[in-house]
Design a protein around this motif. Structure first.
Motif, short mmCIF file in Angstrom:
data_model
loop_
_atom_site.label_atom_id
_atom_site.label_comp_id
_atom_site.label_asym_id
_atom_site.label_seq_id
_atom_site.Cartn_x
_atom_site.Cartn_y
_atom_site.Cartn_z
N SER A 234 0.82 -1.21 0.00
CA SER A 234 0.00 0.00 0.00
C SER A 234 0.86 1.26 0.00
O SER A 234 1.66 1.47 0.91
CB SER A 234 -0.90 0.02 1.24
N PRO A 235 0.70 2.13 -1.00
CA PRO A 235 1.47 3.39 -1.00
C PRO A 235 1.07 4.29 0.17
O PRO A 235 1.89 5.07 0.66
CB PRO A 235 1.11 4.02 -2.34
N PHE A 236 -0.17 4.16 0.64
CA PHE A 236 -0.61 4.97 1.78
C PHE A 236 0.08 4.51 3.07
O PHE A 236 0.45 5.33 3.90
CB PHE A 236 -2.13 4.89 1.92
N SER A 237 0.26 3.20 3.20
CA SER A 237 0.98 2.68 4.36
C SER A 237 2.45 3.11 4.33
O SER A 237 3.01 3.52 5.35
CB SER A 237 0.89 1.15 4.40
N THR A 238 3.05 3.02 3.15
CA THR A 238 4.45 3.42 3.00
C THR A 238 4.64 4.89 3.32
O THR A 238 5.59 5.29 4.00
CB THR A 238 4.94 3.12 1.57
N GLU A 239 3.71 5.72 2.85
CA GLU A 239 3.80 7.16 3.11
C GLU A 239 3.58 7.47 4.59
O GLU A 239 4.23 8.36 5.15
CB GLU A 239 2.77 7.91 2.26
N ALA A 240 2.69 6.72 5.24
CA ALA A 240 2.42 6.94 6.66
C ALA A 240 3.66 6.65 7.50
O ALA A 240 4.00 7.43 8.40
CB ALA A 240 1.26 6.07 7.12
N THR A 241 4.35 5.56 7.21
CA THR A 241 5.58 5.27 7.96
C THR A 241 6.66 6.30 7.63
O THR A 241 7.47 6.66 8.49
CB THR A 241 6.09 3.85 7.66
N ALA A 242 6.65 6.82 6.39
CA ALA A 242 7.62 7.86 6.01
C ALA A 242 7.36 9.14 6.78
O ALA A 242 8.30 9.86 7.15
CB ALA A 242 7.56 8.12 4.51
N VAL A 243 6.08 9.47 7.02
CA VAL A 243 5.74 10.65 7.83
C VAL A 243 6.30 10.50 9.23
O VAL A 243 6.91 11.43 9.79
CB VAL A 243 4.21 10.84 7.89
N LEU A 244 6.13 9.33 9.82
CA LEU A 244 6.64 9.08 11.17
C LEU A 244 8.17 9.11 11.19
O LEU A 244 8.78 9.65 12.12
CB LEU A 244 6.12 7.74 11.69
N ASP A 245 8.78 8.54 10.16
CA ASP A 245 10.25 8.56 10.08
C ASP A 245 10.77 9.98 9.95
O ASP A 245 11.80 10.34 10.53
CB ASP A 245 10.73 7.72 8.89
N GLU A 246 10.05 10.81 9.17
CA GLU A 246 10.50 12.18 8.91
C GLU A 246 10.60 13.00 10.18
O GLU A 246 11.49 13.85 10.32
CB GLU A 246 9.54 12.85 7.92
N ILE A 247 9.71 12.74 11.14
CA ILE A 247 9.74 13.52 12.39
C ILE A 247 10.48 12.78 13.49
O ILE A 247 10.52 13.24 14.63
CB ILE A 247 8.31 13.87 12.86
N GLY A 248 11.10 11.64 13.14
CA GLY A 248 11.91 10.92 14.11
C GLY A 248 11.13 10.14 15.15
O GLY A 248 11.63 9.89 16.25
N ALA A 249 9.89 9.73 14.82
CA ALA A 249 9.06 9.01 15.78
C ALA A 249 9.47 7.54 15.86
O ALA A 249 9.85 6.93 14.86
CB ALA A 249 7.59 9.11 15.38
N GLN A 250 9.40 6.98 17.05
CA GLN A 250 9.59 5.55 17.26
C GLN A 250 8.22 4.90 17.27
O GLN A 250 7.31 5.36 17.96
CB GLN A 250 10.31 5.30 18.58
N TYR A 251 8.05 3.82 16.53
CA TYR A 251 6.73 3.21 16.41
C TYR A 251 6.85 1.71 16.16
O TYR A 251 7.90 1.20 15.76
CB TYR A 251 5.95 3.85 15.27
N LYS A 252 5.75 1.02 16.40
CA LYS A 252 5.67 -0.41 16.12
C LYS A 252 4.81 -0.60 14.88
O LYS A 252 3.67 -0.14 14.83
CB LYS A 252 5.05 -1.17 17.29
N LYS A 253 5.35 -1.25 13.87
CA LYS A 253 4.61 -1.50 12.63
C LYS A 253 4.12 -2.94 12.62
O LYS A 253 4.89 -3.87 12.82
CB LYS A 253 5.49 -1.24 11.41
N VAL A 254 2.83 -3.08 12.39
CA VAL A 254 2.22 -4.41 12.27
C VAL A 254 1.72 -4.56 10.84
O VAL A 254 0.71 -3.95 10.46
CB VAL A 254 1.05 -4.58 13.26
N GLU A 255 2.43 -5.32 10.04
CA GLU A 255 2.04 -5.51 8.65
C GLU A 255 1.11 -6.72 8.56
O GLU A 255 1.53 -7.86 8.83
CB GLU A 255 3.27 -5.72 7.77
N LEU A 256 -0.14 -6.47 8.19
CA LEU A 256 -1.11 -7.56 8.10
C LEU A 256 -0.86 -8.46 6.91
O LEU A 256 -1.20 -9.65 6.93
CB LEU A 256 -2.53 -6.99 8.02
N GLY A 257 -0.28 -7.93 5.85
CA GLY A 257 -0.01 -8.69 4.63
C GLY A 257 0.32 -7.73 3.52
O GLY A 257 0.46 -6.53 3.74
#
Length: 322
Positions: A234-257
């Protein structure tokens, strides 16, 4: 006199179409598509009215006759947004057309090309620029008064309107073509809501499976400050994690598939429970401090969050993860 005036108008219209006027079409398109290298051009309280068209206050609210809507980029700041410069030009056009005799004292000059000249008190030329186009009057159109820097100060010359300015054209995550595409996906939400649970049930999920999936989700979002559920393709999922990476956020990613139609029974059941818990049928799902804040461009059910990109634009995201 009539024939020369008609010739001037014909030349002008041809030049507006880019014929014999290099750079004109590029400048027209810059007005519609926006420019990350330029500051904002339209104030938050500016309003333009032209016939049945009303734009404003600001770049968001738009009315075309009975149709009212808000532009998808309304929450973005610090650069020249799409159609922003075109709106300023519309405002100027209304001004000129309503005071034609004031601005156009000689109709034979309407097909003249753009140019800028700067002279000192003695009449000596300090700067000049001549364009073959209609709309171009400076070598640096994103910041057209840059040449005045030595005389009025570099900062003022680069942004004379003192409107929000990101200062250099840096592309920020959570903007661009995905944003209108993401909002358009909302039209499919009913279809996805109907399909969501049916897919899990078709794969054999029962009430016990749904209860287990809910418990797993609750445990997961309680275990980390930020949790994001994604699809691998999903390009929307990829962009969402990129937003979090851009601001230096630490997060847990759960990829359903990889995508919704490739999920197995367990992951389909989790997807269905995410819908039941949040009212949102699409991924990504973002949780902060256990609270659902929406997707990338979609807000949450109670309206308290505009989604991840909207939180980032407003500055709230950094506060939430601090």
């Amino acid at each position: 006199m009539l024939r020369p005036v008609a010739r001037s108008w014909l030349n002008y219209l041809l030049m507006c179409a880019g014929i014999g006027a290099p750079g004109t079409l590029r400048e027209i398109l810059r007005g519609y598509f926006g420019d990350y290298k330029a500051p904002e051009r339209f104030r938050d309280d500016d309003v333009v009215k032209a016939g049945f068209i009303t734009i404003g206050p600001g770049v968001g609210p738009t009315q075309l006759g009975p149709l009212k809507y808000t532009q998808w980029f309304a929450d973005e700041k610090g650069y020249q947004r799409p159609v922003e410069l075109a709106t300023v030009r519309l405002k100027n056009m209304v001004e000129v057309l309503t005071k034609w005799d004031v601005y156009v004292s000689n109709p034979l000059t309407i097909d003249k090309r753009g140019a800028t000249f700067l002279f000192d008190a003695d009449g000596s030329e300090l700067y000049s620029y001549k364009s073959r186009g209609v709309l171009t009057y400076s070598e640096t159109m994103p910041r057209p008064l840059t040449f005045l820097g030595p005389y009025i100060g570099e900062g003022f010359a680069k942004n004379p309107l003192a409107l929000p300015d990101n200062g250099g054209g840096e592309f920020k995550k959570g903007r661009g073509i995905l944003k209108p595409a993401g909002k358009a996906m909302g039209f499919l939400s009913l279809l996805f809501k109907l399909e969501n649970k049916l897919q899990a049930q078709a794969l054999g999920a029962d009430e016990a499976d749904f209860a287990a999936a809910r418990k797993k989700i609750e445990d997961t979002i309680a275990s980390d400050k930020i949790v994001i559920y994604t699809y691998g393709l999903s390009p929307f999922s990829t962009e969402a994690t990129a937003v979090l990476d851009e601001i230096g956020a630490q997060y847990k990613k759960v990829e359903l598939g990889l995508e919704w139609f490739l999920l197995d029974k367990e992951k389909s059941t989790i997807r269905a429970e995410l819908l039941e818990m949040t009212g949102q049928s699409s991924l990504p799902h973002i949780f902060i401090d256990g609270k659902h804040v929406g997707g990338l461009f979609t807000g949450n059910a109670d309206g308290s969050s505009p989604g991840l990109a909207g939180l980032k634009e407003s500055g709230e995201l950094k506060k939430m993860i601090a």
